[in-house]
Design a protein around this motif. Sequence first.
Motif, PDB file in Angstrom:
ATOM      1  N   ALA A   1       0.905  -1.311  -0.059  1.00  0.00           N
ATOM      2  CA  ALA A   1       0.056  -0.047   0.096  1.00  0.00           C
ATOM      3  C   ALA A   1       0.785   1.115  -0.197  1.00  0.00           C
ATOM      4  O   ALA A   1       0.495   2.091  -0.546  1.00  0.00           O
ATOM      5  N   GLN A   2       2.247   1.274   0.572  1.00  0.00           N
ATOM      6  CA  GLN A   2       2.777   2.483   0.636  1.00  0.00           C
ATOM      7  C   GLN A   2       3.593   2.816  -0.843  1.00  0.00           C
ATOM      8  O   GLN A   2       3.837   3.730  -1.062  1.00  0.00           O
ATOM      9  N   LEU A   3       3.481   1.710  -1.675  1.00  0.00           N
ATOM     10  CA  LEU A   3       4.358   1.699  -2.977  1.00  0.00           C
ATOM     11  C   LEU A   3       3.203   1.872  -4.282  1.00  0.00           C
ATOM     12  O   LEU A   3       3.506   2.386  -5.328  1.00  0.00           O
ATOM     13  N   ALA A   4       2.082   1.734  -4.122  1.00  0.00           N
ATOM     14  CA  ALA A   4       1.009   1.818  -5.067  1.00  0.00           C
ATOM     15  C   ALA A   4       1.184   3.309  -5.495  1.00  0.00           C
ATOM     16  O   ALA A   4       1.076   4.345  -4.706  1.00  0.00           O
ATOM     17  N   GLY A   5       1.260   3.611  -6.947  1.00  0.00           N
ATOM     18  CA  GLY A   5       1.189   5.006  -7.629  1.00  0.00           C
ATOM     19  C   GLY A   5       2.043   5.067  -8.453  1.00  0.00           C
ATOM     20  O   GLY A   5       2.491   4.026  -8.950  1.00  0.00           O
TER      21      GLY A   5
ATOM     22  N   ASP B   1       8.317   8.297 -11.075  1.00  0.00           N
ATOM     23  CA  ASP B   1       9.098   9.043 -12.104  1.00  0.00           C
ATOM     24  C   ASP B   1      10.572   8.731 -11.920  1.00  0.00           C
ATOM     25  O   ASP B   1      11.131   9.132 -10.929  1.00  0.00           O
ATOM     26  N   GLY B   2      11.148   8.639 -13.034  1.00  0.00           N
ATOM     27  CA  GLY B   2      12.728   8.256 -12.864  1.00  0.00           C
ATOM     28  C   GLY B   2      13.593   9.687 -12.689  1.00  0.00           C
ATOM     29  O   GLY B   2      13.100  10.590 -13.221  1.00  0.00           O
ATOM     30  N   GLU B   3      14.627   9.449 -12.283  1.00  0.00           N
ATOM     31  CA  GLU B   3      15.578  10.699 -11.956  1.00  0.00           C
ATOM     32  C   GLU B   3      16.990  10.009 -12.338  1.00  0.00           C
ATOM     33  O   GLU B   3      17.422   8.866 -12.432  1.00  0.00           O
ATOM     34  N   LEU B   4      17.999  10.982 -12.774  1.00  0.00           N
ATOM     35  CA  LEU B   4      19.456  10.614 -12.969  1.00  0.00           C
ATOM     36  C   LEU B   4      19.207   9.599 -14.153  1.00  0.00           C
ATOM     37  O   LEU B   4      18.760   9.871 -15.014  1.00  0.00           O
ATOM     38  N   LYS B   5      19.992   8.461 -14.117  1.00  0.00           N
ATOM     39  CA  LYS B   5      20.145   7.512 -14.974  1.00  0.00           C
ATOM     40  C   LYS B   5      18.763   7.000 -15.410  1.00  0.00           C
ATOM     41  O   LYS B   5      18.627   6.426 -16.366  1.00  0.00           O
ATOM     42  N   ALA B   6      17.871   7.050 -14.521  1.00  0.00           N
ATOM     43  CA  ALA B   6      16.366   6.632 -14.865  1.00  0.00           C
ATOM     44  C   ALA B   6      15.539   7.826 -15.546  1.00  0.00           C
ATOM     45  O   ALA B   6      14.374   7.567 -15.629  1.00  0.00           O
ATOM     46  N   LYS B   7      16.161   8.838 -15.819  1.00  0.00           N
ATOM     47  CA  LYS B   7      15.267   9.941 -16.273  1.00  0.00           C
ATOM     48  C   LYS B   7      14.292   9.606 -17.482  1.00  0.00           C
ATOM     49  O   LYS B   7      14.960   8.859 -18.450  1.00  0.00           O
ATOM     50  N   GLY B   8      13.065   9.645 -17.570  1.00  0.00           N
ATOM     51  CA  GLY B   8      12.212   9.121 -18.584  1.00  0.00           C
ATOM     52  C   GLY B   8      11.800   7.946 -18.271  1.00  0.00           C
ATOM     53  O   GLY B   8      10.655   7.561 -18.853  1.00  0.00           O
ATOM     54  N   ALA B   9      11.888   7.326 -17.486  1.00  0.00           N
ATOM     55  CA  ALA B   9      11.517   6.152 -16.925  1.00  0.00           C
ATOM     56  C   ALA B   9      10.233   6.391 -16.065  1.00  0.00           C
ATOM     57  O   ALA B   9      10.236   7.077 -15.499  1.00  0.00           O
ATOM     58  N   ARG B  10       9.159   5.559 -16.393  1.00  0.00           N
ATOM     59  CA  ARG B  10       8.021   5.581 -15.485  1.00  0.00           C
ATOM     60  C   ARG B  10       7.609   4.420 -14.857  1.00  0.00           C
ATOM     61  O   ARG B  10       7.678   3.280 -15.742  1.00  0.00           O
ATOM     62  N   LEU B  11       7.299   4.056 -13.693  1.00  0.00           N
ATOM     63  CA  LEU B  11       6.818   2.832 -13.191  1.00  0.00           C
ATOM     64  C   LEU B  11       5.442   3.129 -12.463  1.00  0.00           C
ATOM     65  O   LEU B  11       5.402   4.004 -11.675  1.00  0.00           O
ATOM     66  N   VAL B  12       4.556   2.634 -12.741  1.00  0.00           N
ATOM     67  CA  VAL B  12       3.051   2.713 -12.439  1.00  0.00           C
ATOM     68  C   VAL B  12       2.763   1.507 -11.536  1.00  0.00           C
ATOM     69  O   VAL B  12       2.663   0.371 -12.150  1.00  0.00           O
ATOM     70  N   LEU B  13       2.518   1.404 -10.361  1.00  0.00           N
ATOM     71  CA  LEU B  13       2.088   0.378  -9.367  1.00  0.00           C
ATOM     72  C   LEU B  13       0.774   0.145  -8.970  1.00  0.00           C
ATOM     73  O   LEU B  13       0.457   1.292  -8.288  1.00  0.00           O
ATOM     74  N   THR B  14       0.091  -0.653  -9.425  1.00  0.00           N
ATOM     75  CA  THR B  14      -1.387  -0.545  -9.061  1.00  0.00           C
ATOM     76  C   THR B  14      -1.596  -1.915  -8.184  1.00  0.00           C
ATOM     77  O   THR B  14      -1.279  -3.113  -8.263  1.00  0.00           O
ATOM     78  N   LEU B  15      -2.439  -1.604  -6.853  1.00  0.00           N
ATOM     79  CA  LEU B  15      -2.708  -2.884  -6.087  1.00  0.00           C
ATOM     80  C   LEU B  15      -3.905  -3.883  -6.923  1.00  0.00           C
ATOM     81  O   LEU B  15      -4.785  -3.289  -7.353  1.00  0.00           O
ATOM     82  N   THR B  16      -3.638  -4.943  -6.561  1.00  0.00           N
ATOM     83  CA  THR B  16      -4.737  -6.021  -6.916  1.00  0.00           C
ATOM     84  C   THR B  16      -5.595  -6.089  -5.799  1.00  0.00           C
ATOM     85  O   THR B  16      -4.996  -6.443  -4.727  1.00  0.00           O
ATOM     86  N   PRO B  17      -6.832  -5.993  -5.886  1.00  0.00           N
ATOM     87  CA  PRO B  17      -7.786  -6.225  -4.687  1.00  0.00           C
ATOM     88  C   PRO B  17      -7.572  -7.665  -4.151  1.00  0.00           C
ATOM     89  O   PRO B  17      -7.492  -8.558  -5.159  1.00  0.00           O
ATOM     90  N   GLY B  18      -7.360  -7.840  -2.934  1.00  0.00           N
ATOM     91  CA  GLY B  18      -7.238  -9.182  -2.381  1.00  0.00           C
ATOM     92  C   GLY B  18      -5.773  -9.736  -2.216  1.00  0.00           C
ATOM     93  O   GLY B  18      -5.656 -10.699  -1.810  1.00  0.00           O
ATOM     94  N   THR B  19      -5.147  -8.861  -2.771  1.00  0.00           N
ATOM     95  CA  THR B  19      -3.612  -9.391  -2.561  1.00  0.00           C
ATOM     96  C   THR B  19      -3.034  -8.220  -1.721  1.00  0.00           C
ATOM     97  O   THR B  19      -3.066  -6.982  -1.853  1.00  0.00           O
ATOM     98  N   VAL B  20      -2.104  -8.844  -0.818  1.00  0.00           N
ATOM     99  CA  VAL B  20      -1.685  -8.002   0.212  1.00  0.00           C
ATOM    100  C   VAL B  20      -0.438  -7.432  -0.241  1.00  0.00           C
ATOM    101  O   VAL B  20       0.234  -6.305   0.287  1.00  0.00           O
ATOM    102  N   GLN B  21       0.486  -8.228  -0.813  1.00  0.00           N
ATOM    103  CA  GLN B  21       1.863  -7.763  -0.936  1.00  0.00           C
ATOM    104  C   GLN B  21       2.213  -7.354  -2.511  1.00  0.00           C
ATOM    105  O   GLN B  21       3.225  -7.218  -2.983  1.00  0.00           O
ATOM    106  N   GLY B  22       1.227  -6.882  -3.681  1.00  0.00           N
ATOM    107  CA  GLY B  22       1.454  -6.539  -4.445  1.00  0.00           C
ATOM    108  C   GLY B  22       0.278  -6.408  -5.575  1.00  0.00           C
ATOM    109  O   GLY B  22      -0.895  -5.916  -4.934  1.00  0.00           O
ATOM    110  N   GLY B  23       0.600  -6.556  -6.815  1.00  0.00           N
ATOM    111  CA  GLY B  23      -0.532  -6.132  -7.876  1.00  0.00           C
ATOM    112  C   GLY B  23       0.245  -6.276  -9.431  1.00  0.00           C
ATOM    113  O   GLY B  23       1.132  -7.214  -9.755  1.00  0.00           O
ATOM    114  N   THR B  24      -0.487  -5.278 -10.038  1.00  0.00           N
ATOM    115  CA  THR B  24       0.266  -5.143 -11.532  1.00  0.00           C
ATOM    116  C   THR B  24       0.865  -3.874 -11.568  1.00  0.00           C
ATOM    117  O   THR B  24       0.946  -2.913 -10.788  1.00  0.00           O
TER     118      THR B  24
END
Length: 164
Positions: free
Chosen positions: A44-48, A51-74
């Motif tokens: 739950a602290q990571l869902a969202g 945006d990348g910085e420095l060597k990751a500039k331009g990279a984007r990662l979107v984490l979505t929680l899967t209902p019923g899953t406690v430790q992750g998602g898609t």
Amino acid sequence: MYRRRVRLAGLALALVTVGGALTACGSDAFERCVPEAADTAGAAQLAGTFDGELKAKGARLVLTLTPGTVQGGTFTAENWPTGDSSFHAHPGKTFSGSGTWQVQAPVSAKGRTMLVLDFTEAEGFLQGDTLDKLSIGIDAKRTFVYDDPDPDVCPKFRLRLRQG
């Protein structure tokens, strides 16, 4: 003579401060470039959107929680780098992909909690030929996921969670 000593002491302090800021990840006196790697973190602290910085500039990662899953998602990743064991020094060409993610608890007493990405249909690169395990750093103001090959050096590949 007194002025010269004060000036030299000020110069030495400035060099130590600047040198530390450029090479180390920070100290208690100054804000770290990323929060220290977490011993514990929840999905739950990571869902969202990260945006990348420095060597990751331009990279984007979107984490979505899967209902019923406690430790992750898609997740979806944009401009994500390929690369082999030399990834840390030379990230390869980028791709966009998706898959599932989970928060992995530390495997030892000295370990840390990790974000593990499992890409589906890994096209254009071999399985394991991309960054798929990231350290998690959380403090009162910021949340980062980052590649942490050397904890004494500020990570160059890092993504910050958007606030708000």
